[in-house]
Design a protein around this motif. Structure first.
Motif, PDB file in Angstrom:
ATOM      1  N   ASN A 269     -37.711   7.872  22.395  1.00  0.00           N
ATOM      2  CA  ASN A 269     -36.396   7.437  21.654  1.00  0.00           C
ATOM      3  C   ASN A 269     -36.840   5.973  21.497  1.00  0.00           C
ATOM      4  OD1 ASN A 269     -33.972   6.387  21.062  1.00  0.00           O
ATOM      5  ND2 ASN A 269     -32.798   7.154  22.849  1.00  0.00           N
ATOM      6  N   GLN A 270     -37.011   5.617  20.288  1.00  0.00           N
ATOM      7  CA  GLN A 270     -37.314   4.422  19.510  1.00  0.00           C
ATOM      8  C   GLN A 270     -36.127   3.552  19.120  1.00  0.00           C
ATOM      9  OE1 GLN A 270     -40.853   5.358  17.374  1.00  0.00           O
ATOM     10  NE2 GLN A 270     -42.076   5.006  19.116  1.00  0.00           N
ATOM     11  N   ASN A 271     -34.918   3.995  19.380  1.00  0.00           N
ATOM     12  CA  ASN A 271     -33.795   3.743  18.512  1.00  0.00           C
ATOM     13  C   ASN A 271     -33.548   2.127  18.718  1.00  0.00           C
ATOM     14  OD1 ASN A 271     -32.958   6.086  17.989  1.00  0.00           O
ATOM     15  ND2 ASN A 271     -31.225   6.308  18.952  1.00  0.00           N
ATOM     16  N   ALA A 272     -33.944   1.665  19.905  1.00  0.00           N
ATOM     17  CA  ALA A 272     -33.824   0.322  20.364  1.00  0.00           C
ATOM     18  C   ALA A 272     -34.732  -0.714  19.620  1.00  0.00           C
ATOM     19  CB  ALA A 272     -34.218   0.260  21.857  1.00  0.00           C
ATOM     20  N   LEU A 273     -35.826  -0.046  19.165  1.00  0.00           N
ATOM     21  CA  LEU A 273     -36.751  -1.087  18.310  1.00  0.00           C
ATOM     22  C   LEU A 273     -35.815  -1.530  16.908  1.00  0.00           C
ATOM     23  CD1 LEU A 273     -40.003   0.752  18.538  1.00  0.00           C
ATOM     24  CD2 LEU A 273     -39.359  -0.941  19.998  1.00  0.00           C
ATOM     25  N   GLY A 274     -34.923  -0.873  16.617  1.00  0.00           N
ATOM     26  CA  GLY A 274     -34.250  -1.341  15.412  1.00  0.00           C
ATOM     27  C   GLY A 274     -33.035  -2.013  15.556  1.00  0.00           C
ATOM     28  N   ASP A 275     -33.071  -2.329  16.889  1.00  0.00           N
ATOM     29  CA  ASP A 275     -31.979  -3.591  17.315  1.00  0.00           C
ATOM     30  C   ASP A 275     -32.552  -5.007  17.282  1.00  0.00           C
ATOM     31  OD1 ASP A 275     -29.832  -5.049  18.169  1.00  0.00           O
ATOM     32  OD2 ASP A 275     -29.843  -4.294  20.207  1.00  0.00           O
ATOM     33  N   PHE A 276     -32.678  -5.306  15.761  1.00  0.00           N
ATOM     34  CA  PHE A 276     -33.662  -6.452  15.884  1.00  0.00           C
ATOM     35  C   PHE A 276     -32.921  -8.145  16.527  1.00  0.00           C
ATOM     36  CE2 PHE A 276     -35.141  -4.536  11.858  1.00  0.00           C
ATOM     37  CZ  PHE A 276     -35.963  -3.827  12.484  1.00  0.00           C
ATOM     38  N   ASP A 277     -31.755  -8.058  16.477  1.00  0.00           N
ATOM     39  CA  ASP A 277     -31.124  -9.297  17.135  1.00  0.00           C
ATOM     40  C   ASP A 277     -30.629  -9.036  18.599  1.00  0.00           C
ATOM     41  OD1 ASP A 277     -29.007  -7.472  16.492  1.00  0.00           O
ATOM     42  OD2 ASP A 277     -27.816  -8.934  15.587  1.00  0.00           O
ATOM     43  N   LYS A 278     -31.113  -7.959  19.130  1.00  0.00           N
ATOM     44  CA  LYS A 278     -30.477  -7.574  20.342  1.00  0.00           C
ATOM     45  C   LYS A 278     -29.054  -7.591  20.630  1.00  0.00           C
ATOM     46  CE  LYS A 278     -34.730  -7.593  21.207  1.00  0.00           C
ATOM     47  NZ  LYS A 278     -35.481  -6.324  21.332  1.00  0.00           N
ATOM     48  N   LYS A 279     -28.485  -7.358  19.717  1.00  0.00           N
ATOM     49  CA  LYS A 279     -26.819  -7.090  19.815  1.00  0.00           C
ATOM     50  C   LYS A 279     -26.215  -5.654  19.387  1.00  0.00           C
ATOM     51  CE  LYS A 279     -25.992 -12.107  18.796  1.00  0.00           C
ATOM     52  NZ  LYS A 279     -25.505 -13.072  18.017  1.00  0.00           N
ATOM     53  N   VAL A 280     -26.062  -4.807  20.241  1.00  0.00           N
ATOM     54  CA  VAL A 280     -25.821  -3.417  19.985  1.00  0.00           C
ATOM     55  C   VAL A 280     -24.699  -3.329  19.078  1.00  0.00           C
ATOM     56  CG1 VAL A 280     -24.231  -3.119  21.930  1.00  0.00           C
ATOM     57  CG2 VAL A 280     -25.773  -1.283  21.177  1.00  0.00           C
ATOM     58  N   ASN A 281     -23.798  -4.336  18.945  1.00  0.00           N
ATOM     59  CA  ASN A 281     -22.581  -4.315  17.998  1.00  0.00           C
ATOM     60  C   ASN A 281     -22.805  -4.309  16.627  1.00  0.00           C
ATOM     61  OD1 ASN A 281     -22.708  -6.768  18.665  1.00  0.00           O
ATOM     62  ND2 ASN A 281     -20.742  -7.162  18.169  1.00  0.00           N
ATOM     63  N   THR A 282     -24.126  -4.755  16.186  1.00  0.00           N
ATOM     64  CA  THR A 282     -24.414  -5.152  14.821  1.00  0.00           C
ATOM     65  C   THR A 282     -25.363  -3.933  14.221  1.00  0.00           C
ATOM     66  OG1 THR A 282     -26.337  -6.399  15.622  1.00  0.00           O
ATOM     67  CG2 THR A 282     -24.404  -7.688  15.007  1.00  0.00           C
ATOM     68  N   LEU A 283     -25.582  -3.831  12.938  1.00  0.00           N
ATOM     69  CA  LEU A 283     -26.341  -2.762  12.325  1.00  0.00           C
ATOM     70  C   LEU A 283     -27.338  -2.734  12.812  1.00  0.00           C
ATOM     71  CD1 LEU A 283     -26.062  -1.372   8.753  1.00  0.00           C
ATOM     72  CD2 LEU A 283     -28.250  -2.127   9.682  1.00  0.00           C
ATOM     73  N   ASN A 284     -28.028  -1.197  13.402  1.00  0.00           N
ATOM     74  CA  ASN A 284     -29.288  -1.022  14.011  1.00  0.00           C
ATOM     75  C   ASN A 284     -30.087  -0.436  12.879  1.00  0.00           C
ATOM     76  OD1 ASN A 284     -31.113  -0.811  15.980  1.00  0.00           O
ATOM     77  ND2 ASN A 284     -30.671   1.492  16.267  1.00  0.00           N
ATOM     78  N   HIS A 285     -31.561  -0.870  12.865  1.00  0.00           N
ATOM     79  CA  HIS A 285     -32.163  -0.102  11.732  1.00  0.00           C
ATOM     80  C   HIS A 285     -33.046   1.082  12.205  1.00  0.00           C
ATOM     81  CE1 HIS A 285     -31.582  -3.521   9.088  1.00  0.00           C
ATOM     82  NE2 HIS A 285     -31.229  -4.301   9.948  1.00  0.00           N
ATOM     83  N   GLY A 286     -32.712   1.466  13.048  1.00  0.00           N
ATOM     84  CA  GLY A 286     -33.392   2.727  13.713  1.00  0.00           C
ATOM     85  C   GLY A 286     -32.281   3.796  13.480  1.00  0.00           C
ATOM     86  N   LEU A 287     -32.327   4.619  12.547  1.00  0.00           N
ATOM     87  CA  LEU A 287     -31.340   5.567  12.317  1.00  0.00           C
ATOM     88  C   LEU A 287     -31.172   6.679  13.276  1.00  0.00           C
ATOM     89  CD1 LEU A 287     -29.321   6.881  10.103  1.00  0.00           C
ATOM     90  CD2 LEU A 287     -31.180   8.118   9.309  1.00  0.00           C
TER      91      LEU A 287
END
Length: 362
Positions: A269-287
């Protein structure tokens, strides 16, 4: 656990307390199946009081060289992580018939060897389904590490899932290299990602081991695709993520005529790699991530060995029906996958497990 094409069981000497892992390139912390295999082995070791020894090649030409030393060093079971270890596992298995061997992602020869293989095409179909539904351009990309059968299963399933969700969508395919080095070359993968976005690709699925980080790195530096940069004949077909909060960096780099770029994680599960600003409430780039539960497969075979169960060589198959593969939906990508789409996804999964949808492997 499903068992397909198994060879007859064979006698086994008392299980040794040492288990060997012969990795592919990338090392224990590759974020992919090396890491997953190690985590599964560690879980078994903690539960069963075992010792784990590893062989970590620094380059492709060193893959498999650690198999024989692991056996000679006292390992009773050696697991080769990745198809590139198959030759060494098969050869060593024929020399040490009282020992046990396994290969992740390939089928070795010998009654004392087992292949831990996955129906990657099933999980990849689900990932492709999400990509086809959520792409803003109708063009998505697949980046394979090397053009080999196991990666073809990823590609075939992904492409079929995209077409099932969006018959008019197009899949662009590229491979990093012609050797196993393609699984550990993030710079080359980043170049491929850049080329794909110029073709209008807005979702990229890398099945390329450590090279996949290159796709993530590229999207981190260029988190969106602009209408002005789309190739002739390509337009934005939707704006599905307009209401999702964006990071400050995204707002700075991306105008209103832009759409976000996404990657799809692989193996773990690499979803967290798309959290570029480390804020879960903003758009994540890991679909999403197509999770291949290598950890479960490795844990299972070690446990069977350590508990002295009858050993059967042959092919072990892990897929949607027995928890071998899945797609990840969590706090990071929840905003990208509405409830209605998740419901549709579950229906598609059921169609696959029921055999209604026959997912291709090539």
């Amino acid at each position: 656990m499903a068992l397909a094409g198994a060879a007859p069981s064979v006698a086994q000497t008392a299980p040794a307390k040492t288990i060997g892992l012969a990795f592919d390139v990338g090392g224990i912390k590759d974020g992919g199946f090396n890491q997953a295999a190690y985590e599964g082995a560690q879980r078994a070791a903690k539960e069963l009081g075992l010792t784990i020894r590893t062989s970590q090649p620094k380059k492709a030409t060193e893959i498999g060289q650690g198999v024989s030393p692991l056996i000679r060093g006292g390992a009773g079971l050696v697991i080769g992580v990745g198809y590139a270890n198959n030759d060494a596992i098969t050869r060593t298995a024929s020399e040490f018939m009282d020992s046990r061997f396994a290969v992740v992602d390939d089928l070795p020869k010998g009654k004392n060897a087992v292949g831990l293989r996955f129906r990657e095409q099933e999980g990849s179909f689900l990932a492709g389904f999400l990509a086809g539904k959520q792409s803003s351009t109708g063009i998505v990309g697949f980046v394979g590490g090397v053009d080999v059968p196991v990666i073809q299963k990823f590609r075939a399933g992904f492409a079929a899932g995209v077409k099932f969700a969006c018959p008019n969508c197009r899949v662009v395919t590229a491979f990093v290299a012609k050797t196993s080095a393609g699984f550990n070359d993030p710079k080359a993968a980043a170049v491929i990602a850049a080329s794909m976005t110029k073709q209008g690709v807005d979702v990229i699925f890398p099945a390329a081991g450590g090279s996949g980080q290159g796709v993530v790195n590229f999207i981190k530096g260029q988190p969106c695709i602009r209408a002005a940069n789309l190739p002739a004949g390509v337009t934005f077909k939707s704006d599905l993520f307009a209401a999702v909060a964006k990071s400050a960096t995204y707002k700075k780099l991306c105008t209103t005529d832009s759409r976000p770029l996404f990657f799809i994680g692989v193996d773990t599960n690499q979803n967290a790699l798309g959290d570029f600003d480390k804020k879960v409430n903003t758009l994540n780039h890991g679909l999403t991530s197509m999770v291949k539960r290598v950890d479960n497969a490795v844990y299972t075979i070690i446990k069977e060995y350590a508990e002295d169960r009858p050993w059967r060589g042959g092919d072990r198959s892990f897929g949607l029906s027995n928890g071998g593969v899945s797609v990840a939906i969590d706090s990071h990508n929840r905003a990208l996958i509405p409830a209605a789409l998740e419901t549709s996804l579950k229906k598609v999964e059921q169609l696959i497990t029921d055999g209604v949808i026959k997912v291709p492997t090539q």
